[in-house]
Design an enzyme around this catalytic site. Structure first.
Site, PDB file in Angstrom:
ATOM      1  N   ASP A  26       0.835  -1.210   0.000  1.00 27.62           N
ATOM      2  CA  ASP A  26       0.000   0.000   0.000  1.00 27.62           C
ATOM      3  C   ASP A  26       0.869   1.260   0.000  1.00 27.62           C
ATOM      4  O   ASP A  26       1.962   1.271   0.570  1.00 27.62           O
ATOM      5  CB  ASP A  26      -0.903  -0.036   1.242  1.00 27.62           C
ATOM      6  CG  ASP A  26      -2.111   0.871   1.102  1.00 27.62           C
ATOM      7  OD1 ASP A  26      -2.291   1.475   0.020  1.00 27.62           O
ATOM      8  OD2 ASP A  26      -2.869   0.991   2.067  1.00 27.62           O
ATOM      9  N   GLY A  29       0.139   5.399  -4.429  1.00 31.64           N
ATOM     10  CA  GLY A  29      -0.466   6.672  -4.838  1.00 31.64           C
ATOM     11  C   GLY A  29       0.115   7.836  -4.046  1.00 31.64           C
ATOM     12  O   GLY A  29       0.493   8.866  -4.607  1.00 31.64           O
ATOM     13  N   ARG A  30       0.207   7.653  -2.714  1.00 28.30           N
ATOM     14  CA  ARG A  30       0.745   8.729  -1.873  1.00 28.30           C
ATOM     15  C   ARG A  30       2.217   8.983  -2.173  1.00 28.30           C
ATOM     16  O   ARG A  30       2.691  10.116  -2.141  1.00 28.30           O
ATOM     17  CB  ARG A  30       0.554   8.381  -0.383  1.00 28.30           C
ATOM     18  CG  ARG A  30      -0.842   8.707   0.117  1.00 28.30           C
ATOM     19  CD  ARG A  30      -1.152   8.004   1.396  1.00 28.30           C
ATOM     20  NE  ARG A  30      -1.502   6.607   1.151  1.00 28.30           N
ATOM     21  CZ  ARG A  30      -1.627   5.694   2.098  1.00 28.30           C
ATOM     22  NH1 ARG A  30      -1.399   6.015   3.359  1.00 28.30           N
ATOM     23  NH2 ARG A  30      -1.972   4.465   1.796  1.00 28.30           N
ATOM     24  N   ARG A  39      -0.271   8.981 -10.299  1.00 28.57           N
ATOM     25  CA  ARG A  39      -0.368   7.753  -9.499  1.00 28.57           C
ATOM     26  C   ARG A  39       0.325   6.568 -10.177  1.00 28.57           C
ATOM     27  O   ARG A  39       0.915   5.717  -9.529  1.00 28.57           O
ATOM     28  CB  ARG A  39      -1.845   7.403  -9.256  1.00 28.57           C
ATOM     29  CG  ARG A  39      -2.556   8.332  -8.316  1.00 28.57           C
ATOM     30  CD  ARG A  39      -4.019   7.927  -8.152  1.00 28.57           C
ATOM     31  NE  ARG A  39      -4.151   6.575  -7.640  1.00 28.57           N
ATOM     32  CZ  ARG A  39      -4.036   6.236  -6.357  1.00 28.57           C
ATOM     33  NH1 ARG A  39      -3.814   7.151  -5.452  1.00 28.57           N
ATOM     34  NH2 ARG A  39      -4.167   4.978  -5.976  1.00 28.57           N
ATOM     35  N   HIS A  43       2.784   3.240  -8.982  1.00 24.63           N
ATOM     36  CA  HIS A  43       2.652   1.796  -9.228  1.00 24.63           C
ATOM     37  C   HIS A  43       3.920   1.254  -9.913  1.00 24.63           C
ATOM     38  O   HIS A  43       4.332   0.133  -9.650  1.00 24.63           O
ATOM     39  CB  HIS A  43       1.420   1.509 -10.089  1.00 24.63           C
ATOM     40  CG  HIS A  43       0.127   1.832  -9.392  1.00 24.63           C
ATOM     41  ND1 HIS A  43      -0.126   1.451  -8.094  1.00 24.63           N
ATOM     42  CD2 HIS A  43      -0.983   2.505  -9.799  1.00 24.63           C
ATOM     43  CE1 HIS A  43      -1.336   1.871  -7.727  1.00 24.63           C
ATOM     44  NE2 HIS A  43      -1.865   2.519  -8.747  1.00 24.63           N
ATOM     45  N   SER A  71      -7.307  -6.031  -5.927  1.00 23.83           N
ATOM     46  CA  SER A  71      -8.404  -6.680  -5.198  1.00 23.83           C
ATOM     47  C   SER A  71      -9.682  -6.652  -6.034  1.00 23.83           C
ATOM     48  O   SER A  71      -9.801  -5.865  -6.987  1.00 23.83           O
ATOM     49  CB  SER A  71      -8.645  -5.956  -3.871  1.00 23.83           C
ATOM     50  OG  SER A  71      -9.260  -4.707  -4.109  1.00 23.83           O
ATOM     51  N   THR A  72     -10.648  -7.476  -5.643  1.00 24.83           N
ATOM     52  CA  THR A  72     -11.949  -7.466  -6.339  1.00 24.83           C
ATOM     53  C   THR A  72     -12.590  -6.080  -6.214  1.00 24.83           C
ATOM     54  O   THR A  72     -13.383  -5.684  -7.061  1.00 24.83           O
ATOM     55  CB  THR A  72     -12.888  -8.548  -5.760  1.00 24.83           C
ATOM     56  OG1 THR A  72     -12.817  -8.508  -4.320  1.00 24.83           O
ATOM     57  CG2 THR A  72     -12.502  -9.937  -6.210  1.00 24.83           C
ATOM     58  N   GLU A  73     -12.222  -5.339  -5.171  1.00 23.85           N
ATOM     59  CA  GLU A  73     -12.775  -3.988  -4.974  1.00 23.85           C
ATOM     60  C   GLU A  73     -12.067  -2.954  -5.860  1.00 23.85           C
ATOM     61  O   GLU A  73     -12.603  -1.873  -6.111  1.00 23.85           O
ATOM     62  CB  GLU A  73     -12.651  -3.568  -3.500  1.00 23.85           C
ATOM     63  CG  GLU A  73     -13.558  -4.347  -2.544  1.00 23.85           C
ATOM     64  CD  GLU A  73     -13.141  -5.804  -2.318  1.00 23.85           C
ATOM     65  OE1 GLU A  73     -11.919  -6.091  -2.326  1.00 23.85           O
ATOM     66  OE2 GLU A  73     -14.034  -6.663  -2.183  1.00 23.85           O
ATOM     67  N   ARG A  77     -11.896   1.509  -9.136  1.00 27.50           N
ATOM     68  CA  ARG A  77     -10.971   2.633  -9.398  1.00 27.50           C
ATOM     69  C   ARG A  77     -11.209   3.183 -10.807  1.00 27.50           C
ATOM     70  O   ARG A  77     -11.837   2.524 -11.644  1.00 27.50           O
ATOM     71  CB  ARG A  77      -9.521   2.162  -9.249  1.00 27.50           C
ATOM     72  CG  ARG A  77      -9.203   1.818  -7.820  1.00 27.50           C
ATOM     73  CD  ARG A  77      -7.714   1.761  -7.558  1.00 27.50           C
ATOM     74  NE  ARG A  77      -7.495   1.537  -6.134  1.00 27.50           N
ATOM     75  CZ  ARG A  77      -6.375   1.774  -5.479  1.00 27.50           C
ATOM     76  NH1 ARG A  77      -5.330   2.245  -6.130  1.00 27.50           N
ATOM     77  NH2 ARG A  77      -6.276   1.549  -4.198  1.00 27.50           N
ATOM     78  N   LEU A 137      11.379 -20.184  -4.606  1.00 28.84           N
ATOM     79  CA  LEU A 137      10.425 -19.261  -3.983  1.00 28.84           C
ATOM     80  C   LEU A 137       9.118 -19.331  -4.759  1.00 28.84           C
ATOM     81  O   LEU A 137       9.112 -19.191  -5.987  1.00 28.84           O
ATOM     82  CB  LEU A 137      10.972 -17.824  -4.037  1.00 28.84           C
ATOM     83  CG  LEU A 137      10.013 -16.710  -3.603  1.00 28.84           C
ATOM     84  CD1 LEU A 137       9.742 -16.790  -2.097  1.00 28.84           C
ATOM     85  CD2 LEU A 137      10.574 -15.333  -3.954  1.00 28.84           C
ATOM     86  N   GLU A 209       0.836 -13.465  12.110  1.00 31.36           N
ATOM     87  CA  GLU A 209       1.323 -12.260  12.781  1.00 31.36           C
ATOM     88  C   GLU A 209       1.181 -11.094  11.811  1.00 31.36           C
ATOM     89  O   GLU A 209       1.301 -11.280  10.588  1.00 31.36           O
ATOM     90  CB  GLU A 209       2.800 -12.431  13.153  1.00 31.36           C
ATOM     91  CG  GLU A 209       3.049 -13.501  14.185  1.00 31.36           C
ATOM     92  CD  GLU A 209       2.462 -13.136  15.546  1.00 31.36           C
ATOM     93  OE1 GLU A 209       2.625 -11.980  15.978  1.00 31.36           O
ATOM     94  OE2 GLU A 209       1.820 -14.014  16.163  1.00 31.36           O
TER      95      GLU A 209
HETATM   96  C1  FPP Z   1      -2.138   0.114  -3.255  1.00 31.59           C
HETATM   97  O1  FPP Z   1      -1.584   1.402  -3.192  1.00 31.59           O
HETATM   98  C2  FPP Z   1      -1.523  -0.606  -4.348  1.00 31.59           C
HETATM   99  C3  FPP Z   1      -2.187  -1.207  -5.371  1.00 31.59           C
HETATM  100  C4  FPP Z   1      -3.659  -1.214  -5.457  1.00 31.59           C
HETATM  101  C5  FPP Z   1      -1.479  -1.851  -6.473  1.00 31.59           C
HETATM  102  C6  FPP Z   1      -0.250  -2.607  -6.087  1.00 31.59           C
HETATM  103  C7  FPP Z   1       0.515  -2.934  -7.293  1.00 31.59           C
HETATM  104  C8  FPP Z   1       1.850  -2.884  -7.428  1.00 31.59           C
HETATM  105  C9  FPP Z   1       2.795  -2.565  -6.342  1.00 31.59           C
HETATM  106  C10 FPP Z   1       2.458  -3.191  -8.711  1.00 31.59           C
HETATM  107  C11 FPP Z   1       2.859  -4.640  -8.834  1.00 31.59           C
HETATM  108  C12 FPP Z   1       1.766  -5.313  -9.513  1.00 31.59           C
HETATM  109  C13 FPP Z   1       1.830  -6.474 -10.182  1.00 31.59           C
HETATM  110  C14 FPP Z   1       0.667  -6.859 -10.954  1.00 31.59           C
HETATM  111  C15 FPP Z   1       2.966  -7.383 -10.223  1.00 31.59           C
HETATM  112  P1  FPP Z   1      -2.481   2.663  -3.530  1.00 31.59           P
HETATM  113  O2  FPP Z   1      -2.248   3.014  -4.954  1.00 31.59           O
HETATM  114  O3  FPP Z   1      -3.889   2.417  -3.135  1.00 31.59           O
HETATM  115  O4  FPP Z   1      -1.813   3.752  -2.630  1.00 31.59           O
HETATM  116  P2  FPP Z   1      -2.520   4.987  -1.930  1.00 31.59           P
HETATM  117  O5  FPP Z   1      -3.344   4.401  -0.811  1.00 31.59           O
HETATM  118  O6  FPP Z   1      -1.351   5.780  -1.445  1.00 31.59           O
HETATM  119  O7  FPP Z   1      -3.331   5.705  -2.951  1.00 31.59           O
END
Ligand code: FPP
Length: 247
Positions: A26, A29-30, A39, A43, A71-73, A77, A137, A209
């Site tokens: 997570d 975006g920030r 954004r 990513h 996620s499914t949610e 976006r 892995l 954990e």
């Molecule tokens: C949440 O951060 C992140 C996601 C919804 C996407 C995560 C994806 C990657 C790290 C890229 C790797 C992906 C693949 C398919 C290998 P956010 O964008 O919601 O952050 P925010 O809460 O700061 O807006």
């Protein structure tokens, strides 16, 4: 491993390394917003970081890594962001598969492929097939994944198989989840300061954990990961009993 990632001599290496680590990546975006970037750049930086963490898993001896990529949610976006995330998945397969294969990574997918473009579905299936015998892995990519959806589908399959109610057990449900055959996650990490599980591995994580950190995912590098593993290594897990269980 590149030389600037070699451990310092005095560095504390994790002990009791978790077998299975799951990560809610997570804060992309920030991370981008704080730099005045779109954004999507967050990513992309998050994807770069994923490479570092996969290498670190191999280095520290983690055997299963599960990442929450979509996620499914997340279908809620904006369309451009959904397209960007689909594009990242495709790009990772196109550009990184050879290297992942050479590093001994076995790729798996958690979730339903049916909502993905047909070409991407084929690429994911081919990547899974190509890496299926690797054993250094296991990387589970949760994409179009939701924990409640996973449980509903498992129950639907069990009912469709005609299993009598009194034969439905925890093991039977586990064996119908996307993670069938894999041990439950020992450690679930969430970056960016949010402290919730957001429908991620809600069955499998019953005794995991948790490790929460304010660090945003693109900055959660080998060093931050090492700290999370060190913190896990000294935790005492009791799995609901009075007996301490060393990891
Ligand atoms: C949440 O951060 C992140 C996601 C919804 C996407 C995560 C994806 C990657 C790290 C890229 C790797 C992906 C693949 C398919 C290998 P956010 O964008 O919601 O952050 P925010 O809460 O700061 O807006």
């Amino acid at each position: 491993m590149v030389s600037d990632e070699l451990p310092c001599p005095e560095e504390e290496l994790p002990v009791n390394v978790p077998y299975h680590v799951a990560i809610i990546m997570d804060g992309n975006g920030r991370w981008a917003q704080s730099r005045g970037l779109p954004r999507q750049a967050g990513h992309e930086a998050g994807t770069e970081n994923l490479r570092r963490i996969i290498r670190a898993c191999v280095e520290f001896g983690v055997k299963v890594l599960t990442i929450y990529a979509f996620s499914t949610e997340n279908w809620g976006r904006p369309r451009w962001e959904i397209r960007a995330l689909l594009h990242i998945l495709e790009n990772v397969i196109d550009k990184e598969l050879n290297e992942l294969y050479a590093e001994g990574v076995q790729l798996r997918h958690l979730g339903e492929l049916d909502r993905l473009p047909a070409g991407l579905q084929r690429k994911v299936r081919r990547a899974i097939e190509r890496t299926q015998h690797n054993d250094r892995l296991i990387v589970n990519v949760a994409f179009n994944y939701g924990g409640r959806d996973e449980i509903v589908r498992a129950v639907q399959h069990i009912v469709a198989e005609g299993v009598p109610a009194n034969e439905i057990t925890e093991d039977l449900i586990s064996s119908h989840l996307y993670t069938a055959g894999l041990p439950d996650p020992d450690l679930i990490i969430r970056t960016s300061g949010e402290q919730r599980i957001s429908n991620f591995l809600i069955w499998q994580g019953a005794y995991s954990e948790h490790f929460y950190t304010p660090v945003l995912w693109p900055d959660f590098d080998r060093e931050e990961f090492r700290k999370a593993l060190v913190a896990f290594g000294v935790r005492e897990r009791r799995f609901g009993t009075l007996e301490p269980h060393r990891n």
